[in-house]
Structure formats: C-alpha cells, structure tokens
Enzyme design. Sequence first.
Site, mmCIF file in Angstrom:
data_model
loop_
_atom_site.group_PDB
_atom_site.id
_atom_site.type_symbol
_atom_site.label_atom_id
_atom_site.label_comp_id
_atom_site.label_asym_id
_atom_site.label_seq_id
_atom_site.Cartn_x
_atom_site.Cartn_y
_atom_site.Cartn_z
ATOM 1 N N ARG A 107 30.335 52.572 45.392
ATOM 2 C CA ARG A 107 31.263 51.591 44.607
ATOM 3 C C ARG A 107 32.136 52.884 43.883
ATOM 4 N NH1 ARG A 107 31.199 46.611 40.639
ATOM 5 N NH2 ARG A 107 31.131 45.740 42.637
ATOM 6 N N HIS A 134 37.338 44.842 48.795
ATOM 7 C CA HIS A 134 35.778 44.614 48.162
ATOM 8 C C HIS A 134 35.342 43.697 49.495
ATOM 9 C CE1 HIS A 134 32.499 43.732 45.874
ATOM 10 N NE2 HIS A 134 33.019 43.291 44.625
ATOM 11 N N GLN A 137 32.175 41.469 48.970
ATOM 12 C CA GLN A 137 32.160 40.072 48.330
ATOM 13 C C GLN A 137 33.140 39.187 49.258
ATOM 14 O OE1 GLN A 137 32.027 39.368 44.727
ATOM 15 N NE2 GLN A 137 32.458 37.487 45.630
ATOM 16 N N ASP A 229 40.636 35.987 40.164
ATOM 17 C CA ASP A 229 39.756 37.094 39.765
ATOM 18 C C ASP A 229 40.473 37.458 38.384
ATOM 19 O OD1 ASP A 229 38.272 39.324 39.524
ATOM 20 O OD2 ASP A 229 39.405 40.553 41.111
ATOM 21 N N CYS A 269 34.808 35.868 41.924
ATOM 22 C CA CYS A 269 34.177 36.788 42.226
ATOM 23 C C CYS A 269 33.128 37.284 41.149
ATOM 24 C CB CYS A 269 34.642 38.071 43.036
ATOM 25 S SG CYS A 269 35.647 38.753 41.677
ATOM 26 N N ARG A 297 25.899 36.756 47.651
ATOM 27 C CA ARG A 297 25.830 38.188 47.704
ATOM 28 C C ARG A 297 24.757 38.815 48.304
ATOM 29 N NH1 ARG A 297 29.539 40.929 44.835
ATOM 30 N NH2 ARG A 297 29.066 42.718 46.068
HETATM 31 N N1 CP Z 1 31.555 40.475 42.266
HETATM 32 C C1 CP Z 1 31.310 41.801 41.971
HETATM 33 O O1 CP Z 1 31.204 42.662 42.654
HETATM 34 O O2 CP Z 1 30.300 41.788 40.738
HETATM 35 P P1 CP Z 1 29.865 43.086 40.200
HETATM 36 O O3 CP Z 1 30.934 44.026 39.459
HETATM 37 O O4 CP Z 1 28.962 42.622 39.019
HETATM 38 O O5 CP Z 1 28.991 44.026 41.345
HETATM 39 N N1 NVA Z 2 38.952 43.123 40.705
HETATM 40 C C1 NVA Z 2 37.956 43.328 40.037
HETATM 41 C C2 NVA Z 2 36.527 42.943 40.933
HETATM 42 C C3 NVA Z 2 35.140 43.145 40.062
HETATM 43 C C4 NVA Z 2 34.063 42.963 40.887
HETATM 44 C C5 NVA Z 2 37.638 44.849 39.509
HETATM 45 O O1 NVA Z 2 37.992 45.730 40.709
HETATM 46 O O2 NVA Z 2 37.267 45.156 38.492
#
Ligand code: CP
Ligand code: NVA
Length: 309
Positions: A107, A134, A137, A229, A269, A297
């Site tokens: 990530r 993502h 997700q 989101d 998400c 997930r």
């Molecule tokens: N939705 C998601 O990816 O959550 P986290 O940021 O908690 O991993």
């Molecule tokens: N769009 C958000 C998603 C988090 C899971 C971010 O990138 O912070």
Amino acid sequence: MARLKGRDFICLKDFDRQEIWQFLEVAAQAKRDLYRGVTHRPLEGKSLGMIFTKPSTRTRVAFEVAIFQLGGHGIFLSASELQLGRGETIEDTARVLSRYLDAVMIRTFDHTEVVRLAEAASVPVINGLTDFVHPCQALADLMTIWEKKGRLQGVRLAYVGDGNNVAHSLLLGGTKMGMHIVVASPEGYQPDPEVLELARRQAEESGGSVHLTSDPREAVRGADVVYTDVWVSMGQEAEKQQRLRRFGEFQVNADLMRLAREDAIFMHCLPAHRGEEVTDEVMDGKWSAVFDQAENRLHTHKAILMLLL
Ligand code: CP
Ligand code: NVA
C-alpha cells in the site's frame, strides 16, 4: 485456475471477466467454508509480506487473517522501518524480498512504485491501494453486490463524491462485469479521463455503461447501489478545507437514498467520515451493506492468495 498462478494483482483492468468471476467464486467458497467451520491449509509454509506506507485497518487485518487461516504466515512491514525508508531502491527491495516471501502486498502513494516493485519481484505483487486504484476493495465490492443483488450484469451503481482511487477501481471492475456506473462529482474532482475512457470501452464490450454528472440526485435516481468514499483521501490532508467546501452538496443522506430504488443498498469502502460524505442515518440504516462489504475483504483476499500463489 492455472492462468492466474504467479500473476500480479495490480489493477482490475489486467483481468478478464471470466478471471474476475473466478476470484468471486473462490471467495464465495472460502466464505461458505469459514461459516461451516471447514478448514483448508493450501498455503501451508507460505509467507506474505505486507508493506504499508499509509495506515490501514481492513486491508492489513483481512490479509493477515486470510493468509493465517489458509495455513500461511503474514509479515507486516512498515515502510518507514524498512531500509526502503533509508534509500534502498524499490527494485533491490523487490529482489531481496522475493528470496524470502511467496508474495508481497504493498500500500503506497505513487502507483508507479507498485508497478516497479512488480517488475523487479519474481513473486506475485498485490496492490493494497495506491493514489490511483484500489483493486482489492473493488473485488470485495463486486462480491457484495453479487450477494445482495444476485447478479452483476445490468446493476446500476451511483458513485457520489470524489473521483478517486476507489471510484477508479469500481469503474474498471464494474464495467468489466456489465454494470451501469454513474459518477456524480464536483467539477475538477471527476475520475481520471484515461480511466473513464477505458471503462467506456470495457462497458461497450460487456453491455454496461458509464455516465458522468455533477448532480448527485440525477446519479442516484433508479440506482441499485449508492456508493461513496471520503472527501479527503490519505495524502490529501493539506486540501482538507477546500475539499470539505467543494463536496458539501455531495453528502449521501436519507433524502438522497430515497431517490434510489426501493431495494437499493448503500456501500462505502470505509473508513467513513460520518457527518461528511455520509450521515449516521445511512451508515446505520436499512440500506447499509458496509459491514458485510468490509467482511468480504477477508474472503476476497483469500481468493487472491489462493489463486495467485
Ligand atoms: N477500505 C480499506 O482499504 O480500508 P483500510 O484503509 O482500513 O485498509
Ligand atoms: N480513498 C481513500 C480510500 C481508503 C481505503 C483513501 O485513499 O484514503
């Protein structure tokens, strides 16, 4: 199945419809097995490294539990504590980690870092979120929609808010599966034009469609799924005040949900910023599928691991 072994999981555009169904079917089986108390340990002796340069609750815990329940082992790697944080290159990190691990999840901010990691690694690389997409997700989202609506083909999804990484993956995954996707965003916060172009091409093949609007009410009318989101994604903290002002009209509240189909579901998400992009009434109301979505997930991560490793 053999076609997926050894592949990277970087973006849903890289998989065809049949392969996405394969992930979803394996995930559904993993969910049934877990509920029935059936255990399989197909990944016994295997290790997954998980590099994080951003915080995470769901991605980290769901991957760690997924590999554990499949008989393997997950190793959390905070990027700031790796030598990566002191200047070791992504490529050298990839080469070294490939000597120990059976897969690497990452990530990070810049999508090209994931691509570079995957090019240099000899084991599968899984994208656990970048600023661009993502995909893990979106796979769980597709599973949730399939469970709740019994199909993906022809399902109408209204995405209300920031045209961000989550919106991109929904566009790319949803249009592969024949969904109709309407995105309502303020001017200047629409999804990336290249993603829209690709999603439109995919929709032409699958019988789905893509529409853009700046009116959330227009987007939600007749929708089977309403999705939102956060307005401020990780890394955008400096733009917070400006974004909160710009997105004010894009809140998903009960009035907006009432414009959707009677049996519409609400998805997010997570993490949610209650009172900003969504109200408590929607998060906790009859429409909400958000915790089933979060649970999925775990099951979809198992499918990714079982099919790639
Ligand atoms: N939705 C998601 O990816 O959550 P986290 O940021 O908690 O991993
Ligand atoms: N769009 C958000 C998603 C988090 C899971 C971010 O990138 O912070």
